[in-house]
Design a protein around this motif. Structure first.
Motif, PDB file in Angstrom:
ATOM      1  N   ASP A 206      73.037 -54.186  17.338  1.00 18.25           N
ATOM      2  CA  ASP A 206      72.331 -54.366  16.067  1.00 18.25           C
ATOM      3  C   ASP A 206      72.338 -53.045  15.294  1.00 18.25           C
ATOM      4  O   ASP A 206      71.375 -52.273  15.344  1.00 18.25           O
ATOM      5  CB  ASP A 206      70.896 -54.845  16.339  1.00 18.25           C
ATOM      6  CG  ASP A 206      70.173 -55.290  15.090  1.00 18.25           C
ATOM      7  OD1 ASP A 206      70.744 -55.147  13.983  1.00 18.25           O
ATOM      8  OD2 ASP A 206      69.035 -55.764  15.212  1.00 18.25           O
TER       9      ASP A 206
ATOM     10  N   GLN B  54      67.862 -48.022  11.079  1.00 21.22           N
ATOM     11  CA  GLN B  54      66.469 -47.960  10.658  1.00 21.22           C
ATOM     12  C   GLN B  54      65.631 -47.135  11.627  1.00 21.22           C
ATOM     13  O   GLN B  54      64.843 -46.275  11.204  1.00 21.22           O
ATOM     14  CB  GLN B  54      65.876 -49.376  10.552  1.00 21.22           C
ATOM     15  CG  GLN B  54      66.412 -50.172   9.395  1.00 21.22           C
ATOM     16  CD  GLN B  54      65.958 -51.627   9.451  1.00 21.22           C
ATOM     17  OE1 GLN B  54      65.540 -52.120  10.496  1.00 21.22           O
ATOM     18  NE2 GLN B  54      66.056 -52.302   8.319  1.00 21.22           N
ATOM     19  N   GLU B  55      65.803 -47.399  12.892  1.00 21.96           N
ATOM     20  CA  GLU B  55      65.040 -46.665  13.916  1.00 21.96           C
ATOM     21  C   GLU B  55      65.381 -45.174  13.896  1.00 21.96           C
ATOM     22  O   GLU B  55      64.490 -44.338  13.975  1.00 21.96           O
ATOM     23  CB  GLU B  55      65.313 -47.248  15.309  1.00 21.96           C
ATOM     24  CG  GLU B  55      64.730 -48.614  15.536  1.00 21.96           C
ATOM     25  CD  GLU B  55      63.217 -48.604  15.620  1.00 21.96           C
ATOM     26  OE1 GLU B  55      62.623 -47.589  16.019  1.00 21.96           O
ATOM     27  OE2 GLU B  55      62.619 -49.639  15.274  1.00 21.96           O
TER      28      GLU B  55
ATOM     29  N   ARG C 239      69.407 -52.236  12.714  1.00 23.52           N
ATOM     30  CA  ARG C 239      68.145 -51.863  13.361  1.00 23.52           C
ATOM     31  C   ARG C 239      68.242 -50.454  13.914  1.00 23.52           C
ATOM     32  O   ARG C 239      67.305 -49.664  13.821  1.00 23.52           O
ATOM     33  CB  ARG C 239      67.789 -52.853  14.467  1.00 23.52           C
ATOM     34  CG  ARG C 239      66.473 -52.499  15.111  1.00 23.52           C
ATOM     35  CD  ARG C 239      65.898 -53.636  15.938  1.00 23.52           C
ATOM     36  NE  ARG C 239      64.723 -53.138  16.634  1.00 23.52           N
ATOM     37  CZ  ARG C 239      64.656 -52.986  17.946  1.00 23.52           C
ATOM     38  NH1 ARG C 239      65.663 -53.346  18.717  1.00 23.52           N
ATOM     39  NH2 ARG C 239      63.571 -52.499  18.508  1.00 23.52           N
TER      40      ARG C 239
END
Length: 116
Positions: free
Chosen positions: A90, A96-97, A93
């Motif tokens: 992913d 973003q993290e 994600r």
């Protein structure tokens, strides 16, 4: 400290030299520290500059901040489970993290090293 002079016409001009300065480029955190000292701690900035220690101080802060950023980022990624497997499965994600982790790490570094 003994001063020597050079005669220039009717005037004696002191022979002044700066101390050796460390080599290298000043990075993002060194420039941030310099700006902070100049704007908010002008006495300390002036003292370091007059003693010839400003550049060494800025270089030291820059190196410490970069190494601290690396360590905090690695630790936070491990705590939050941001792994290469997540990156493969992913990507959005993971990005973003990692952005959140980078911002948190930079905030910590600014508080600990830049604005202290």
């Amino acid at each position: 400290m003994e001063l020597t002079y050079t005669k220039n016409g009717d005037y004696l001009i002191p022979d002044l030299k700066m101390d050796e300065q460390p080599e290298g480029e000043l990075g993002k955190y060194g420039r941030m520290r310099q700006k902070y000292l100049k704007e908010h701690r002008s006495g300390m900035y002036t003292a370091l500059m007059l003693d010839g220690k400003l550049w060494a101080h800025l270089m030291e802060i820059d190196q410490a901040a970069n190494s601290r950023m690396e360590q905090i980022t690695k630790d936070l990624a491990k705590q939050r489970g941001v792994t290469e497997a997540l990156k493969a499965n992913d990507q959005m994600r993971w990005v973003q993290e990692m952005n959140n982790i980078q911002m948190a790490a930079e905030e910590i570094v600014r508080d600990e090293l830049i604005y202290s």
